[in-house]
Design an enzyme around this catalytic site. Structure first.
Site, short mmCIF file in Angstrom:
data_model
loop_
_atom_site.label_atom_id
_atom_site.label_comp_id
_atom_site.label_asym_id
_atom_site.label_seq_id
_atom_site.Cartn_x
_atom_site.Cartn_y
_atom_site.Cartn_z
N LYS A 152 0.89 -1.17 0.00
CA LYS A 152 0.00 0.00 0.00
C LYS A 152 0.92 1.22 0.00
CE LYS A 152 -4.03 1.71 2.59
NZ LYS A 152 -4.92 2.09 1.50
N1 PMP Z 1 -8.08 -1.46 -2.26
C1 PMP Z 1 -7.54 -0.23 -2.24
C2 PMP Z 1 -6.91 0.29 -3.48
C3 PMP Z 1 -7.57 0.53 -1.07
O1 PMP Z 1 -7.04 1.76 -1.05
C4 PMP Z 1 -8.19 0.01 0.08
C5 PMP Z 1 -8.24 0.82 1.35
N2 PMP Z 1 -7.09 0.62 2.12
C6 PMP Z 1 -8.75 -1.27 0.01
C7 PMP Z 1 -8.67 -1.99 -1.17
C8 PMP Z 1 -9.41 -1.89 1.21
O2 PMP Z 1 -8.47 -2.26 2.16
P1 PMP Z 1 -8.81 -2.35 3.70
O3 PMP Z 1 -10.03 -3.17 3.83
O4 PMP Z 1 -7.63 -3.00 4.30
O5 PMP Z 1 -9.05 -0.96 4.18
#
Ligand code: PMP
Length: 299
Positions: A152
């Site tokens: 991320k």
């Molecule tokens: N995909 C992307 C591109 C994101 O930015 C997020 C948010 N973090 C998610 C999926 C969902 O991830 P999470 O459930 O860990 O927040």
């Protein structure tokens, strides 16, 4: 946005307006930062952070993948997170961790820049409405052979920014991105599930989607509800043919999709409803089976 009192930066709480960086910070120029979005919720025992350790572990992994030294242990970051939320006195909030390659040297190769770590928390309501109109983006999802989609990291978010802007400009609420092979990957800041004939399906990691913590939560809640869940490649037309489609992510929560490329789906169906209720109960500490996912913010 609603400002809070403090932001934690490099080991100390500083006033919100004083949390500044230099314009020549490496990350501003080359996208060399990793981030996390986490939430704290109101529970019967006070505010608590949902799946904090999993978010911090993903931050550690993201930094490792892009080769960014993380100068704090996860224990230190856990304590700093709780300290920030407590100092801001928020009953519930969104928490943004950011570790970025800072100021010190210019150029792509620069490695001597210090890593700057910050933790901000603020009140952030539901990001999407209750029935999202999705558009298939003309932008393809970042390919894992070009940038590490498992990290991320901020640089790759340009892909999401472009897709989101395109969808909003075209009158939709959100974009769904296909990967280079044409399979469904994810939305701009959320993962996606399709429900058909009682089965829940979500794209596999190889589709280029982030390894979502809410996606994992949904899978566990679904299993406990006796629902069938699979990770498999999905075609664009699987979205059109679905009984229900929903998005999931920390910022968004669990959000029903009302249409995809103007094909009506009808919004919150029974499976989405059950999962959204289970999620709501879990994050608010009202189901003892999931209380281990909550870290109390002691003030
Ligand atoms: N995909 C992307 C591109 C994101 O930015 C997020 C948010 N973090 C998610 C999926 C969902 O991830 P999470 O459930 O860990 O927040």
């Amino acid at each position: 946005m609603e400002e809070a009192a403090y932001i934690w930066m490099d080991g100390e709480l500083v006033p919100w307006g004083a949390a500044k960086v230099h314009v020549l910070s490496h990350a501003l120029h080359y996208g060399t930062a990793v981030l996390e979005g986490t939430r704290a919720f109101e529970t019967p025992d006070g505010p608590a952070v949902f799946r904090l350790d999993e978010h911090l572990e993903r931050l550690r992994l993201s930094a490792r993948i892009i080769g960014l030294p993380l100068p704090y242990t996860l224990d230190e970051l856990r304590a700093a997170t709780l300290e920030t939320v407590a100092a801001n006195g928020q009953p519930s909030c969104y928490i943004r961790h950011l570790a970025h390659r800072g100021y010190g040297e210019m150029g792509i190769a620069a490695r001597d820049c210090p890593t700057v770590v910050s933790i901000a928390s603020w009140s952030w309501g539901a990001l999407l409405g209750t029935g999202v109109r999705l558009m298939t983006s003309s932008w393809r999802r970042n390919d894992h052979t070009a940038v590490p989609t498992a990290a991320k990291a901020t640089g790759p978010y340009l892909n999401s920014v472009l897709a989101k802007a395109e969808a909003l400009d075209a009158g939709y609420d959100e974009a769904v991105l296909l990967n280079a092979a044409g399979f469904v990957s994810e939305c701009t800041g959320a993962n996606l599930f399709v429900v058909r004939d009682g089965e829940l399906a979500t794209p596999p990691r190889s589709a280029g989607a982030l390894d979502g913590i809410t996606q994992d939560t949904v899978e566990r809640l679904a299993a406990d509800l006796g629902l069938q869940v699979v990770r498999r490649d999905l075609l664009r037309t699987d979205l059109y043919a679905a009984d229900e489609v929903f998005l999931c992510g920390t910022a968004a929560g669990i959000v029903p999709v009302s249409s995809v490329d103007r094909r009506e789906l009808g919004g919150r169906g029974p499976v989405t409803g059950k999962l959204a209720d289970a999620y709501d109960t879990a994050v608010h500490g009202r189901d003892p089976r999931y209380r281990h996912w909550l870290t109390p913010v002691t003030t």
